[in-house]
Motif scaffolding. Sequence first.
Motif, PDB file in Angstrom:
ATOM      1  N   PHE A 166      82.692  55.314   2.213  1.00 50.60           N
ATOM      2  CA  PHE A 166      82.064  56.212   3.554  1.00 50.60           C
ATOM      3  C   PHE A 166      81.184  56.337   3.531  1.00 50.60           C
ATOM      4  O   PHE A 166      80.027  56.616   3.028  1.00 50.60           O
ATOM      5  N   LEU A 167      80.599  56.163   5.121  1.00 49.58           N
ATOM      6  CA  LEU A 167      79.386  56.204   5.003  1.00 49.58           C
ATOM      7  C   LEU A 167      78.986  57.551   5.946  1.00 49.58           C
ATOM      8  O   LEU A 167      79.296  57.641   7.304  1.00 49.58           O
ATOM      9  N   ASP A 168      77.723  57.748   4.839  1.00 47.22           N
ATOM     10  CA  ASP A 168      77.470  59.283   6.012  1.00 47.22           C
ATOM     11  C   ASP A 168      76.080  58.839   6.971  1.00 47.22           C
ATOM     12  O   ASP A 168      75.318  59.919   6.123  1.00 47.22           O
ATOM     13  N   TYR A 169      75.830  57.909   7.811  1.00 50.33           N
ATOM     14  CA  TYR A 169      74.737  58.784   8.004  1.00 50.33           C
ATOM     15  C   TYR A 169      74.868  59.232   9.613  1.00 50.33           C
ATOM     16  O   TYR A 169      76.064  58.860  10.817  1.00 50.33           O
ATOM     17  N   ARG A 170      74.056  59.795  10.154  1.00 50.26           N
ATOM     18  CA  ARG A 170      74.056  60.720  11.501  1.00 50.26           C
ATOM     19  C   ARG A 170      72.716  59.668  12.215  1.00 50.26           C
ATOM     20  O   ARG A 170      71.579  60.446  11.934  1.00 50.26           O
ATOM     21  N   MET A 171      73.443  60.315  13.690  1.00 46.69           N
ATOM     22  CA  MET A 171      71.993  59.475  14.985  1.00 46.69           C
ATOM     23  C   MET A 171      71.717  59.966  15.161  1.00 46.69           C
ATOM     24  O   MET A 171      71.779  61.686  15.185  1.00 46.69           O
ATOM     25  N   GLU A 172      70.273  59.502  15.518  1.00 49.11           N
ATOM     26  CA  GLU A 172      69.152  60.796  16.621  1.00 49.11           C
ATOM     27  C   GLU A 172      69.668  60.964  17.694  1.00 49.11           C
ATOM     28  O   GLU A 172      70.191  59.782  18.312  1.00 49.11           O
ATOM     29  N   ARG A 173      69.328  62.359  18.237  1.00 47.27           N
ATOM     30  CA  ARG A 173      68.923  62.913  19.567  1.00 47.27           C
ATOM     31  C   ARG A 173      68.601  62.357  20.283  1.00 47.27           C
ATOM     32  O   ARG A 173      67.105  62.739  20.219  1.00 47.27           O
ATOM     33  N   ARG A 205      81.048  58.729   9.188  1.00 48.22           N
ATOM     34  CA  ARG A 205      80.467  59.734  10.520  1.00 48.22           C
ATOM     35  C   ARG A 205      80.812  59.306  12.029  1.00 48.22           C
ATOM     36  O   ARG A 205      79.799  58.462  11.841  1.00 48.22           O
ATOM     37  N   SER A 206      81.035  60.145  12.515  1.00 44.97           N
ATOM     38  CA  SER A 206      80.639  59.340  13.498  1.00 44.97           C
ATOM     39  C   SER A 206      79.477  59.307  14.191  1.00 44.97           C
ATOM     40  O   SER A 206      78.993  59.727  13.946  1.00 44.97           O
ATOM     41  N   VAL A 207      79.749  57.801  15.051  1.00 38.76           N
ATOM     42  CA  VAL A 207      77.971  58.062  15.764  1.00 38.76           C
ATOM     43  C   VAL A 207      77.943  58.833  16.678  1.00 38.76           C
ATOM     44  O   VAL A 207      78.676  58.468  18.662  1.00 38.76           O
ATOM     45  N   PRO A 228      91.632  42.470   6.804  1.00 34.62           N
ATOM     46  CA  PRO A 228      90.752  43.609   7.377  1.00 34.62           C
ATOM     47  C   PRO A 228      91.455  44.528   6.971  1.00 34.62           C
ATOM     48  O   PRO A 228      92.531  43.976   6.178  1.00 34.62           O
ATOM     49  N   ALA A 229      90.477  45.789   6.633  1.00 37.79           N
ATOM     50  CA  ALA A 229      91.207  47.235   6.173  1.00 37.79           C
ATOM     51  C   ALA A 229      91.102  48.282   7.110  1.00 37.79           C
ATOM     52  O   ALA A 229      90.449  48.783   7.814  1.00 37.79           O
ATOM     53  N   PRO A 230      91.891  49.235   7.042  1.00 35.39           N
ATOM     54  CA  PRO A 230      91.795  50.404   7.920  1.00 35.39           C
ATOM     55  C   PRO A 230      90.468  51.236   8.089  1.00 35.39           C
ATOM     56  O   PRO A 230      89.208  51.169   7.159  1.00 35.39           O
ATOM     57  N   ALA A 231      89.606  51.086   9.100  1.00 32.78           N
ATOM     58  CA  ALA A 231      88.589  51.690   9.561  1.00 32.78           C
ATOM     59  C   ALA A 231      89.052  52.355  10.494  1.00 32.78           C
ATOM     60  O   ALA A 231      88.897  52.992  11.465  1.00 32.78           O
ATOM     61  N   ALA A 232      88.501  53.964  10.102  1.00 31.45           N
ATOM     62  CA  ALA A 232      87.939  54.898  11.256  1.00 31.45           C
ATOM     63  C   ALA A 232      86.639  56.705  10.971  1.00 31.45           C
ATOM     64  O   ALA A 232      85.996  55.530  10.507  1.00 31.45           O
ATOM     65  N   ALA A 233      86.911  56.682  11.837  1.00 30.27           N
ATOM     66  CA  ALA A 233      85.502  57.637  11.909  1.00 30.27           C
ATOM     67  C   ALA A 233      86.105  59.017  11.612  1.00 30.27           C
ATOM     68  O   ALA A 233      86.912  59.338  12.962  1.00 30.27           O
ATOM     69  N   VAL A 234      85.650  59.769  11.509  1.00 30.94           N
ATOM     70  CA  VAL A 234      85.659  61.534  10.878  1.00 30.94           C
ATOM     71  C   VAL A 234      84.370  62.126  11.654  1.00 30.94           C
ATOM     72  O   VAL A 234      83.050  61.512  11.824  1.00 30.94           O
TER      73      VAL A 234
END
Length: 479
Positions: A166-173, A205-207, A228-234
Amino acid sequence: MHVARLSLSLAAALALSAPLSFDAQATSPIMSEGNNGVSAAAMKQADILREAALHDETAWHVLESLTTEVGPRVAGSEADARAVTWMVAKFKALGFDKVWTEPVTFPKWVRRSESAAIVGASAQPLHVTALGGSAGGIVTGEIVRFATLAELEAAPAGSLTGKIAFLDYRMERMKDGSGYGPGSRGRSRGPSAAIRAGASAYLMRSVGTDDHRNPHTGMTRYDEGLTPAPAAAVSNPDADQLARLLKRGAVQVKLALDCGWDGEYTSQNVIAEIRGRGKPDEVVGIGGHLDSWDLGTGAIDDGAGIAITTAAALLIKQQPMRPLRTIRVIAFANEEQGLHGGRAYAEAHNATVAKHQIMAESDFGAGRIYAITFSESGRDSAAAKQIETALAPLGITPATEGGPGPDVIASAQNGVAWAELQQDGTDYFDLHHTPDDTLDKVDPEALKQNVAAYAVFAWLAANASDSFGSAPKAAETAR
């Protein structure tokens, strides 16, 4: 950003066009051969064109038609084909001089269904979307949180066996959208890093910069040699929820994706022209990409770009004299899944690089344009300086940082000069690749300002006596 309206009324502006009623057989005052830059007459006509664009509704009507009659148009879908048919018909109905298509072939990725949920003591659904290019599958496992992509890439081999990264990085505005790069790297590189560490699936985390419960899709890829493995954005709120729950203990998630690659598909770049009066074989290329993701109706990404550049070219056609060079509008196919349309265009037109005066793509929504920059080859030309002057009343200033639009990159690598008309993207990533990318999010007045900017740019570039520096590159350096 507020852009002050010009004080000149539309009626007065049109009245000013009377002295510019030219004899097409006579020497044109629009461009004087041998002079640098653009003539005073062409500059005056640009002022009239700019004011007319600020009152023109064409872009809105085009955008409303595309998003209503076609809607979502993911590459390779039935709606992709309908979008091509719609675009050809629209160009013809608007009176472009020439309309044609060029094939673009690419692998076809299909999304069928997707779901995710926390299982166990705190069981609850999660709002997710499969990343484009993801493998399908159903995986249940404990999630392991990583704050940054670097942390995930440093995870030892086997450390995530049976788990979900789970990558929990949040992009900056950011106004210029520069926060997107670090975020999108997690989307493109994260799944491979997770697989190398042994993970059964990847969740990120969604970009995006919003706080809505809408996940953001977008393309991913897998490094060669990996399964390949399943990959999704939350969605961002659900990513927050996962982070809070992880502070309380282990969290199990079930991820179910039904998606994957399904052969090849051939779509089309749709191209239309307003033919030039004096140098019709030389072109100023503008456009956007016709495809969209399937979650929203693709209003800002990139229906707006299609509408803006179509309306700008049409306004130029309505001027009392044709531009010296041809104005070419390109509706690129399948930008979203790998810039396929831009690459196909560059390959098809590589032999005529020097005939491309300059290219520009609108692919950053419909926020007001606040700056313009040119490729180094043309940045200091007299015409570039005059374009900057003509755009100043729209609140647009010169810039040195920037790059070609996504679908122009391949042509630029071949040697085509480019310009970037930089839009305010402060809110763009609230909507980007989500169900919220819909017509109601577009500001009609900002859309008109974009049309004005593209019309002035294309008109003056087409009438410039000097070059912006397009020249073919040697084969070994072109890519």
